[in-house]
Design a protein around this motif. Structure first.
Motif, PDB file in Angstrom:
ATOM      1  N   UNK A  51      35.791 -43.055 -51.846  1.00 47.68           N
ATOM      2  CA  UNK A  51      34.703 -42.102 -52.143  1.00 47.68           C
ATOM      3  C   UNK A  51      33.429 -42.921 -52.280  1.00 47.68           C
ATOM      4  N   UNK A  52      32.451 -42.606 -51.437  1.00 42.94           N
ATOM      5  CA  UNK A  52      31.208 -43.386 -51.380  1.00 42.94           C
ATOM      6  C   UNK A  52      30.064 -42.471 -51.827  1.00 42.94           C
ATOM      7  N   UNK A  53      29.437 -42.862 -52.929  1.00 46.15           N
ATOM      8  CA  UNK A  53      28.350 -42.055 -53.505  1.00 46.15           C
ATOM      9  C   UNK A  53      27.016 -42.783 -53.372  1.00 46.15           C
ATOM     10  N   UNK A  54      26.017 -42.082 -52.891  1.00 45.80           N
ATOM     11  CA  UNK A  54      24.661 -42.640 -52.914  1.00 45.80           C
ATOM     12  C   UNK A  54      23.706 -41.481 -53.196  1.00 45.80           C
ATOM     13  N   UNK A  55      22.439 -41.777 -53.403  1.00 51.20           N
ATOM     14  CA  UNK A  55      21.517 -40.682 -53.698  1.00 51.20           C
ATOM     15  C   UNK A  55      20.138 -41.148 -54.109  1.00 51.20           C
ATOM     16  N   UNK A  56      19.438 -40.273 -54.803  1.00 50.98           N
ATOM     17  CA  UNK A  56      18.042 -40.561 -55.155  1.00 50.98           C
ATOM     18  C   UNK A  56      17.754 -40.290 -56.625  1.00 50.98           C
ATOM     19  N   UNK A  57      16.832 -41.105 -57.145  1.00 52.19           N
ATOM     20  CA  UNK A  57      16.407 -41.069 -58.541  1.00 52.19           C
ATOM     21  C   UNK A  57      15.060 -40.328 -58.543  1.00 52.19           C
ATOM     22  N   UNK A  58      15.085 -39.072 -58.928  1.00 53.23           N
ATOM     23  CA  UNK A  58      13.898 -38.238 -58.675  1.00 53.23           C
ATOM     24  C   UNK A  58      12.938 -38.101 -59.848  1.00 53.23           C
ATOM     25  N   UNK A  59      13.442 -38.306 -61.077  1.00 59.70           N
ATOM     26  CA  UNK A  59      12.573 -38.064 -62.232  1.00 59.70           C
ATOM     27  C   UNK A  59      11.674 -39.256 -62.544  1.00 59.70           C
ATOM     28  N   UNK A  60      10.803 -39.051 -63.540  1.00 60.41           N
ATOM     29  CA  UNK A  60      10.049 -40.180 -64.092  1.00 60.41           C
ATOM     30  C   UNK A  60       8.563 -40.112 -63.866  1.00 60.41           C
ATOM     31  N   UNK A  61       7.919 -41.049 -64.573  1.00 65.64           N
ATOM     32  CA  UNK A  61       6.472 -41.088 -64.602  1.00 65.64           C
ATOM     33  C   UNK A  61       5.828 -41.316 -63.235  1.00 65.64           C
ATOM     34  N   UNK A  62       6.411 -42.276 -62.482  1.00 66.40           N
ATOM     35  CA  UNK A  62       5.799 -42.640 -61.192  1.00 66.40           C
ATOM     36  C   UNK A  62       5.780 -41.440 -60.250  1.00 66.40           C
ATOM     37  N   UNK A  63       6.885 -40.705 -60.224  1.00 65.59           N
ATOM     38  CA  UNK A  63       6.960 -39.528 -59.341  1.00 65.59           C
ATOM     39  C   UNK A  63       5.937 -38.497 -59.803  1.00 65.59           C
ATOM     40  N   UNK A  64       5.872 -38.294 -61.118  1.00 71.79           N
ATOM     41  CA  UNK A  64       4.915 -37.319 -61.659  1.00 71.79           C
ATOM     42  C   UNK A  64       3.485 -37.719 -61.299  1.00 71.79           C
TER      43      UNK A  64
END
Ligand code: MSP
Length: 533
Positions: free
Chosen positions: A41-54
């Protein structure tokens, strides 16, 4: 079960070659373990929250959700172009993840592992963060890069990290599987010593940061980065999930066999916070994941960064050179765990020499000669053998062993070098045996037959093994060798000489690795074509 994860990528900016490397490396390892017959099982993805995104979203005049989604699409498109074979996709704004993070926060709160306290300190308005003495310059001041700095008092939630430190120190010292390569362990041990005082601030007041996961027992606060991002490894593996059938069964996956991360996020995040969080949640020593820490791709010895303007765009490389060249280079020209210098000339050189000239040519010649001299069908050997053929068999057998050992140790570049060594041995064998001469002499029929069988057998085994790095090229090659079905029943551990049947029939050759032409070569070709007209 081989459960492999990668770091989840920040969605404040589009993907670069460093992100691509980590995903290709993980993809190659996932494919290798599938080839070995393991359940993966191979999991990858994205880190969407946080100050920089805001902040980036505010600058663009759109919502953080919109910005994160736009960037997320860029990552998804790139993984598709690169052929990344992930089984699970982690987005931190996914309600399933949010529910899991909130359950964990509540459990830890009920256990007394979290507390709220007020902190007074210097705060950079521009960077939106508290500053410590580490941020002071040689004059003892906060430099102009911090903009306006004010003294501020703020309440926040803290995780009792210090309570976990004695256990972590003991565990890190004892465990052989905590971090790979082994030389990284010293970094963790040093960092544990430095972290032994102080707890981890895990919140931001909503007034300052709204783009995050709300505290279930204190809605004026959101979770701050690591307590959200790190949890993706378990939330998307089904931890604390009772109702959602779209998530895997946690007990089948966990602990992760391999969490692939870059060296910059080993300490303190993955080497200290993560095991401490898991231990506080009740995970035992045997339930701790293994961290595989890779090095960085640099540019002329310097870090790749937006401000230096040296960021390499993987999409541009894919446009210019194609998937095979990019995938091959990214895992071939770096030693797992160490840094390497990104060099597009080396990308072209390695593709042209090792794939186009060496391996591609070997398969093409071997298939062509079998077609020409034996009407594309091998004949049984009748006991014929010679020293050169016996040496080639032995080196193929030891190639399989060494290749597998390197892949099991995550050393993909070294494994590919071994495979290329065997390709060179095969090309040398052709030069020594000179099949085109043997074909002219009817008394050499057995020898010619033996040579062609040895070549086709080697091509098949190499095309099979290289499938974890170049899956599509391998399929095309095995198709020409008419060996796809044969190989689908193999596992590398049982791969031995003699996989092709006695009267094996092959298909027609077709070049698999067209040479990448230099500008001069392209111009010459165009000139020639123009003259012909
Ligand atoms: N979002 C965090 C990780 C959270 S994991 C729970 C993060 N994101 S990142 O986008 O900055 O980096 C993602 C991964 O890419 C990290 O493992 C990082 O080390 C890796 N790389 C970033 N630049 C790199 C290179 N130049 N070379 C190789 N890998 C690099 O950190």
């Amino acid at each position: 079960m081989y459960y492999i994860t990668t770091a989840i990528d920040y969605t404040n900016a589009p993907p670069h070659i460093g992100h691509a490397y980590e995903k290709v490396l993980s993809d190659v390892l996932a494919r290798w373990h599938r080839l070995k017959g393991e359940e993966v099982f191979f999991l990858t993805g994205v880190d969407q929250h946080g100050q920089k995104v805001q902040q980036t979203a505010e600058k663009r005049g759109i919502t953080p959700e919109q910005h994160a989604q736009e960037m997320t699409q860029k990552f998804l498109q790139l993984w598709d172009r690169l052929g990344i074979s992930y089984d699970g996709w982690a987005e931190t704004s996914d309600p399933r993840h949010i529910a899991c993070v909130q359950k964990i926060l509540l459990n830890l709160f009920n256990k007394g592992a979290l507390y709220k306290k007020s902190y007074k300190g210097f705060y950079s308005v521009r960077q939106e963060q508290f500053l410590t003495d580490k941020e002071r310059n040689e004059q003892g001041e906060f430099g102009p890069e911090w903009g306006e700095v004010v003294e501020l008092e703020e309440e926040n939630w803290y995780f009792k990290l210090s309570e976990q430190i004695p256990w972590l120190k003991d565990y890190a010292n004892r465990s052989d599987s905590f971090v790979l390569p082994g030389f990284r362990k010293a970094e963790i041990l040093n960092a544990i010593d430095r972290a032994s005082e102080g707890d981890l601030c895990i919140s931001r007041p909503k007034s300052r940061l709204s783009w995050g996961i709300e505290f279930p027992f204190d809605p004026d606060f959101v979770t701050y980065v690591w307590f959200d991002a790190l949890i993706n490894y378990i939330s998307f593996a089904g931890y604390l999930n009772e109702t959602d059938a779209s998530l895997p069964e946690f007990n089948k996956l966990w602990p992760a066999s391999c969490e692939v991360i870059g060296k910059d996020i080993l300490v303190p995040a993955h080497g200290i916070y993560w095991p401490a969080m898991l231990h506080a949640m009740g995970f035992s020593d045997t339930q701790m994941p293994t961290l595989l820490v890779h090095g960085w791709w640099n540019i002329n010895g310097e870090k790749m960064s937006k401000s230096l303007g040296n960021v390499v765009d993987p999409n541009a490389l894919l446009d210019a050179f194609g998937k095979d060249a990019v995938r091959y280079y990214l895992v071939r020209d770096i030693t797992t765990g160490k840094d390497s210098n990104f060099d597009v000339d080396r990308l072209v050189m390695l593709y042209n020499t090792e794939l186009a000239n060496d391996f591609g040519n070997l398969c093409n010649r071997s298939i062509n000669m079998t077609r020409r001299y034996q009407k594309s069908r091998l004949t049984p050997l009748n006991g014929y053998d010679d020293d050169l053929s016996s040496q080639l068999r032995q080196s193929m057998e030891s190639t399989v062993q060494t290749f597998s050992a390197h892949m099991d140790a995550n050393m993909v570049g070294e494994a590919l070098a071994i495979l290329n060594g065997q390709v060179s041995a095969c090309n040398g064998y052709i030069e020594s045996q000179q099949p085109w001469q043997l074909a002219k002499d009817p008394t050499q029929e057995d020898r010619l037959n033996c040579v062609l069988r040895h070549l086709l057998e080697c091509c098949t085994q190499i095309a099979y093994l290289i499938s974890c790095v170049l899956p599509e090229a391998s399929v095309r090659m095995l198709g020409q060798l008419n060996a796809s079905e044969i190989c689908s029943k193999l596992v590398p551990d049982h791969l031995s000489w003699g996989i092709l049947p006695k009267c094996h029939q092959i298909n027609d050759p077709e070049p698999v690795f067209p040479r990448i032409l230099s500008k001069e070569e392209k111009a010459k070709l165009q000139n020639k074509a123009a003259k012909k007209k």
